[in-house]
Design a protein around this motif. Sequence first.
Motif, PDB file in Angstrom:
ATOM      1  N   LEU A 379      38.830 124.140  24.496  1.00 21.61           N
ATOM      2  CA  LEU A 379      38.538 123.129  25.398  1.00 21.61           C
ATOM      3  C   LEU A 379      39.573 123.276  26.586  1.00 21.61           C
ATOM      4  CD1 LEU A 379      37.891 120.121  23.074  1.00 21.61           C
ATOM      5  CD2 LEU A 379      36.386 121.712  24.406  1.00 21.61           C
ATOM      6  N   GLY A 380      40.798 123.532  26.285  1.00 22.96           N
ATOM      7  CA  GLY A 380      41.886 123.479  27.348  1.00 22.96           C
ATOM      8  C   GLY A 380      41.807 124.847  28.247  1.00 22.96           C
ATOM      9  N   ALA A 381      41.529 125.826  27.708  1.00 23.60           N
ATOM     10  CA  ALA A 381      41.654 127.191  28.424  1.00 23.60           C
ATOM     11  C   ALA A 381      40.870 127.186  29.701  1.00 23.60           C
ATOM     12  CB  ALA A 381      40.910 128.621  27.579  1.00 23.60           C
ATOM     13  N   PRO A 382      39.717 126.562  30.027  1.00 27.91           N
ATOM     14  CA  PRO A 382      39.097 126.908  31.222  1.00 27.91           C
ATOM     15  C   PRO A 382      39.819 125.977  32.465  1.00 27.91           C
ATOM     16  CG  PRO A 382      37.428 126.201  29.540  1.00 27.91           C
ATOM     17  CD  PRO A 382      38.787 126.213  28.953  1.00 27.91           C
ATOM     18  N   GLY A 383      40.694 125.120  31.975  1.00 26.52           N
ATOM     19  CA  GLY A 383      41.507 124.393  33.076  1.00 26.52           C
ATOM     20  C   GLY A 383      42.554 125.099  33.909  1.00 26.52           C
TER      21      GLY A 383
END
Length: 422
Positions: A379-383
């Motif tokens: 969930l966090g990697a695209p940020g």
Amino acid sequence: MSAAPDLDEFLAEATAFLDEHAERRSSGEHDDEMVWGKGEFDVSVFHALSENDERALLQRAQDWTQTKAERGYHAIDWPTELGGLGLPSAYARAYGRLERGYQTPAGHETHSVTTRLIAPTVRVFGTDEQRADLVPRFLTARELCCQLFSEPGAGSDLAGLSCRAERDGDEWVINGQKVWSSGAQFSRWGELIARHDPDVVKHKGMTAFVIPMDLPGTTIRPIKQMSGGSSFNEVFFDDVRVPDSMRLGDVGDGWKVALTTLGFERDHSDSAGGGGGRVGGSWRQLLATARAVGVNADPVVRQRLARVYADHRIEQFVSRRSADLRRAGQPAGPEGSLGKLLWTNGMNGMSDAISAVLGAALVADTGAWGTYEWGAHVLGAPGYRIAGGSDEVQRNIIGERVLGLPAEPRVDKDAAWRDVPR
């Protein structure tokens, strides 16, 4: 300048120091292996902690850095006058490999911003007084810093920022808003980029400052994230008066200062040993997960794992070029953009690999150690495709400055900032 000690002697002393202050990892637990089911398993990209828990995590990272600073291990290849040991970068890399064999506190973005971004930026652009006063504080993480760059109306176009800095004698009056400022609520200082001249092209009219975060008129508001944490903040400046002595670089150097800091941000090498592992998880955690669920012999999974490992190693080599510039006190070059792009692509590749490894266990909590936790990574990697300059910006930099391709058309290239439609 005294001769550097023998590397073996240096490592023997460092080993004695680490044995005294940290616990060795279990036998056989090295860069590519870990003991499954033991300790904390954290592969999150962004923290999802209460404020007290996040402060405690950050304090542990600060305490460890200050413990290392007693021997100079926090800044091995920095000059002695700035608190370092003045040794070649090979010593810093060797120490980093050694420290990874010990259990050390987890890292934190605000800690990294302070020690690896703003400290070297002040080293490059600061006055003699600023370097002597601030750099040792930042390198040891005694006082923390945040970046005051992004704005609601500028998006990925940092040069389009509108936060104003108006000269008033020996002071500057700051008005405006910043957003997505990680760790601002924990920071004593902030690196601020503001617009001092709206009548010149947007890249030319900015000036940089390093300011206390408790100046009158400064308001910090944490932003609640969908992960549950509040690491990000919006910061408001209402007639904040900043002495000219806090200016970083010359008037109009704001764009140059910002690019330098972003260049350091895009350098993801950690040869000096940052402690606590890699943001978003590491190769050894991915490999250990595949082994634990029994799919590491599957040829398709093995191919995915090999791709992640190869990408990770290539990114390390590229990032080392930027690290060499940082250690020499020079602004980072376009290598930082390449390293950052490789890093974010690598994180997305890790997301793809762990999805293949875990399958439904990625989204359904079975209670098994080290499995459902990977959801925080996915969930966090695209940020991070946005943080530190979007992927699209990195490709523009590489295309124009490395490959010599024609510049992207810019309708506002020769227009004064005041005349650019917004």
